[in-house]
Design a protein around this motif. Structure first.
Motif, PDB file in Angstrom:
ATOM      1  N   GLY A  98      35.640  71.394  89.316  1.00  0.00           N
ATOM      2  CA  GLY A  98      36.473  72.425  88.688  1.00  0.00           C
ATOM      3  C   GLY A  98      36.455  73.692  89.519  1.00  0.00           C
ATOM      4  O   GLY A  98      35.506  73.931  90.296  1.00  0.00           O
ATOM      5  N   GLY A  99      37.501  74.488  89.324  1.00  0.00           N
ATOM      6  CA  GLY A  99      37.587  75.754  90.056  1.00  0.00           C
ATOM      7  C   GLY A  99      36.436  76.684  89.677  1.00  0.00           C
ATOM      8  O   GLY A  99      35.917  77.438  90.503  1.00  0.00           O
ATOM      9  N   LYS A 100      36.026  76.620  88.430  1.00  0.00           N
ATOM     10  CA  LYS A 100      34.926  77.435  87.935  1.00  0.00           C
ATOM     11  C   LYS A 100      33.659  77.209  88.774  1.00  0.00           C
ATOM     12  O   LYS A 100      32.950  78.141  89.117  1.00  0.00           O
ATOM     13  N   TRP A 124      39.843  87.430  83.828  1.00  0.00           N
ATOM     14  CA  TRP A 124      39.441  86.146  83.243  1.00  0.00           C
ATOM     15  C   TRP A 124      37.976  86.261  82.820  1.00  0.00           C
ATOM     16  O   TRP A 124      37.148  86.785  83.580  1.00  0.00           O
ATOM     17  N   TYR A 127      34.595  85.837  85.177  1.00  0.00           N
ATOM     18  CA  TYR A 127      34.205  86.534  86.427  1.00  0.00           C
ATOM     19  C   TYR A 127      32.941  87.392  86.251  1.00  0.00           C
ATOM     20  O   TYR A 127      31.998  87.226  87.038  1.00  0.00           O
ATOM     21  N   ASN A 170      43.753  87.776  90.723  1.00  0.00           N
ATOM     22  CA  ASN A 170      44.160  86.558  90.018  1.00  0.00           C
ATOM     23  C   ASN A 170      45.630  86.697  89.638  1.00  0.00           C
ATOM     24  O   ASN A 170      45.981  87.476  88.770  1.00  0.00           O
ATOM     25  N   ASN A 174      45.353  85.227  84.159  1.00  0.00           N
ATOM     26  CA  ASN A 174      44.828  84.916  82.848  1.00  0.00           C
ATOM     27  C   ASN A 174      43.973  86.132  82.487  1.00  0.00           C
ATOM     28  O   ASN A 174      43.018  86.407  83.208  1.00  0.00           O
ATOM     29  N   ASP A 202      42.239  84.074  93.215  1.00  0.00           N
ATOM     30  CA  ASP A 202      42.237  82.963  92.259  1.00  0.00           C
ATOM     31  C   ASP A 202      43.692  82.580  91.984  1.00  0.00           C
ATOM     32  O   ASP A 202      44.382  83.213  91.198  1.00  0.00           O
ATOM     33  N   ILE A 204      44.855  79.737  90.716  1.00  0.00           N
ATOM     34  CA  ILE A 204      44.881  78.505  89.918  1.00  0.00           C
ATOM     35  C   ILE A 204      46.186  78.327  89.129  1.00  0.00           C
ATOM     36  O   ILE A 204      46.591  77.211  88.841  1.00  0.00           O
ATOM     37  N   TYR A 205      46.887  79.436  88.812  1.00  0.00           N
ATOM     38  CA  TYR A 205      48.169  79.332  88.076  1.00  0.00           C
ATOM     39  C   TYR A 205      49.374  79.424  89.012  1.00  0.00           C
ATOM     40  O   TYR A 205      50.490  79.704  88.555  1.00  0.00           O
ATOM     41  N   LEU A 232      41.047  80.204  95.819  1.00  0.00           N
ATOM     42  CA  LEU A 232      40.581  79.264  94.795  1.00  0.00           C
ATOM     43  C   LEU A 232      41.797  78.611  94.159  1.00  0.00           C
ATOM     44  O   LEU A 232      42.769  79.295  93.820  1.00  0.00           O
ATOM     45  N   SER A 236      43.512  71.470  87.499  1.00  0.00           N
ATOM     46  CA  SER A 236      43.412  71.552  86.031  1.00  0.00           C
ATOM     47  C   SER A 236      44.717  71.976  85.368  1.00  0.00           C
ATOM     48  O   SER A 236      45.182  71.316  84.435  1.00  0.00           O
ATOM     49  N   LYS A 237      45.278  73.089  85.814  1.00  0.00           N
ATOM     50  CA  LYS A 237      46.417  73.683  85.105  1.00  0.00           C
ATOM     51  C   LYS A 237      47.728  73.040  85.560  1.00  0.00           C
ATOM     52  O   LYS A 237      48.581  72.695  84.749  1.00  0.00           O
ATOM     53  N   ARG A 245      37.912  67.795  85.972  1.00  0.00           N
ATOM     54  CA  ARG A 245      37.019  68.691  86.686  1.00  0.00           C
ATOM     55  C   ARG A 245      37.117  68.586  88.208  1.00  0.00           C
ATOM     56  O   ARG A 245      36.165  68.209  88.892  1.00  0.00           O
TER      57      ARG A 245
HETATM   58  C1  LIG Z   1      41.893  82.380  86.007  1.00  0.00           C
HETATM   59  C2  LIG Z   1      41.175  81.093  86.007  1.00  0.00           C
HETATM   60  N1  LIG Z   1      40.505  80.736  87.114  1.00  0.00           N
HETATM   61  C3  LIG Z   1      39.824  79.586  87.193  1.00  0.00           C
HETATM   62  C4  LIG Z   1      39.795  78.705  86.124  1.00  0.00           C
HETATM   63  C5  LIG Z   1      38.979  77.461  86.288  1.00  0.00           C
HETATM   64  O1  LIG Z   1      39.597  76.303  85.931  1.00  0.00           O
HETATM   65  P1  LIG Z   1      38.915  74.884  86.222  1.00  0.00           P
HETATM   66  O2  LIG Z   1      37.437  75.100  86.265  1.00  0.00           O
HETATM   67  O3  LIG Z   1      39.344  74.002  85.110  1.00  0.00           O
HETATM   68  O4  LIG Z   1      39.443  74.430  87.557  1.00  0.00           O
HETATM   69  C6  LIG Z   1      40.454  79.036  84.934  1.00  0.00           C
HETATM   70  C7  LIG Z   1      40.384  78.166  83.740  1.00  0.00           C
HETATM   71  O5  LIG Z   1      40.550  78.567  82.615  1.00  0.00           O
HETATM   72  C8  LIG Z   1      41.191  80.247  84.886  1.00  0.00           C
HETATM   73  O6  LIG Z   1      41.877  80.613  83.796  1.00  0.00           O
END
Ligand SMILES: Cc1ncc(COP(=O)(O)O)c(C=O)c1O
Length: 398
Positions: A98-100, A124, A127, A170, A174, A202, A204-205, A232, A236-237, A245
């Motif tokens: 996962g990105g997390k 988010w 962080y 980001n 989010n 970040d 991810i979106y 990053l 996931s999204k 993951r």
């Molecule tokens: C801004 C942001 N970064 C990273 C992530 C990490 O996502 P994941 O761990 O599912 O890849 C999320 C998930 O909610 C997110 O909203």
């Protein structure tokens, strides 16, 4: 039992906490409209699921390379080239659970006790706690709502100190859904380069973007900037693959190598089957992404027009992601938070209990005036949820 001090510094993720609460209420038979959840309500596309089934059939079930299988790294490299015109080598890519997970490991590698890292608010939720676990100091930089909650070079300069080492960006964001334009990033880039900051971009979106906007990642702007930026991203999204993951990160080889070293001593490789599925996600047909984004765009317009009818509620129009972040502060005069509570916590709890509508309090995102709504739920549930909200707010005194 005395736990290590570091764990006392952080709270559980509020977005996951609200989800747990919802699931508990739903198990008691309560009909909850869930705007709390940060994941697409679509199923993982079938071609991706088939790739995973194929991987199991072929016995691809053993440990893999710690930082990701070569095929997936190659697919990621091609993605960066095709989408962002960024060139990376396999040694500059790591795949994580996962990105997390990529972010957590990156912070452990980059930052030391006392290093300051700028976190533009609203941010988010994860962080600041992840930075605290790396003993870094999250410096929360408030950004004005009338600038779409975006960081400006002036705000960035104001908050710099000799200890500032990094900045997190980001976009789409989010919780706000704000999207930085190329010009806005260029203006920030000047300050970043002047002060030799590391940037965590970040993205991810990236793909959940509306109104024909162009996505720009900071790393694209300039080679010097690329060398200071860690990008990053993950599946996931974009591909409705939250449970699989798989996330990934690109950046300086020495740092990526160190991130991989942490993985080698902690999680080992990300799930082998999910890695095969991620290859298919990145290389296979992309029409499901377009269909999902189209549906999210419809829902964004719908929820915005419904929220606009609630007296005293204002909401910025987001350009991406699947969240809206409306301002409810007009209702705070009716609330009385306890000593450990904030207004948005009290309002979110009231809405859950009174209206059976789950939203996430803005306090967890560093902006107490707002509540976060995820519209990754059906059109019908959006209509029901906002109507319930209207009635509950009316009762409150609005
Ligand atoms: C801004 C942001 N970064 C990273 C992530 C990490 O996502 P994941 O761990 O599912 O890849 C999320 C998930 O909610 C997110 O909203």
């Amino acid at each position: 039992m005395v736990l290590a001090k570091r764990i006392g510094q952080i709270k559980p993720s509020p977005t996951l906490a609200i989800d747990t609460k919802c699931k508990a209420l739903a198990a008691q038979g309560v009909d909850i409209v869930n705007f709390g959840i940060g994941e697409p309500d679509f199923d993982t596309p079938d071609n991706i699921r088939q790739a995973a089934i194929q991987a199991i059939r072929e016995g691809f079930t053993r440990y893999t390379a710690v930082g990701g299988i070569p095929d997936l790294k190659e697919a990621i490299i091609q993605k960066f080239k095709a989408d962002n015109n960024l060139d990376y080598r396999p040694e500059e890519i790591v795949v994580s659970c996962g990105g997390k997970h990529s972010l957590y490991n990156l912070f452990q590698v980059l930052f030391e006790r006392g290093d300051e890292v700028m976190v533009p608010a609203p941010y988010w939720v994860s962080y600041p706690p992840m930075l605290l676990l790396a003993e870094a100091v999250p410096v929360i930089v408030a950004t004005p709502e009338d600038n779409g909650f975006k960081l400006t070079p002036e705000r960035l300069r104001e908050c710099l100190t000799p200890r500032t080492k990094g900045l997190i960006l980001n976009s789409p964001s989010n919780p706000t859904g704000s999207v930085y334009t190329r010009q806005e990033l260029e203006a920030l880039a000047e300050v970043i380069l002047e002060h030799h900051l590391f940037v965590i971009s970040d993205d991810i979106y990236e793909k959940i973007l509306f109104d024909g906007q162009e996505f720009v990642s900071l790393a694209q702007l300039d080679p010097e900037l690329k060398a200071r930026t860690f990008v990053l991203n993950g599946v996931s999204k974009t591909y409705a693959m939250t449970g699989w993951r798989i996330g990934y990160m690109a950046g300086l080889e020495t740092v990526i190598k160190a991130v991989t070293k942490i993985q080698s001593q902690s999680t080992s490789n990300p799930n082998s089957i999910a890695q095969k599925a991620a290859v298919e996600a990145l290389r296979g047909p992309q029409d499901s992404v377009a269909a999902m984004v189209q549906e999210f765009a419809w829902r964004r317009d719908d929820i915005l027009s419904r929220l606009a009818q609630l007296p005293g509620v204002s909401c910025m129009r987001p350009g991406g992601a699947f969240y809206v972040f409306p301002n409810f502060s007009q209702y705070y005069k009716y609330l009385q938070p306890g000593p450990e509570e904030s207004f948005s916590d009290v309002l979110a709890n009231y809405l859950l209990e009174e209206a059976h509508v789950a939203v996430v309090a803005g306090s967890g995102f560093g902006e107490d005036n707002c509540l976060r709504f995820s519209y990754a739920t059906s059109r019908e549930r959006i209509a029901t949820g906002v109507e319930r909200l209207r009635q509950a707010l009316e009762k409150l005194g609005g």
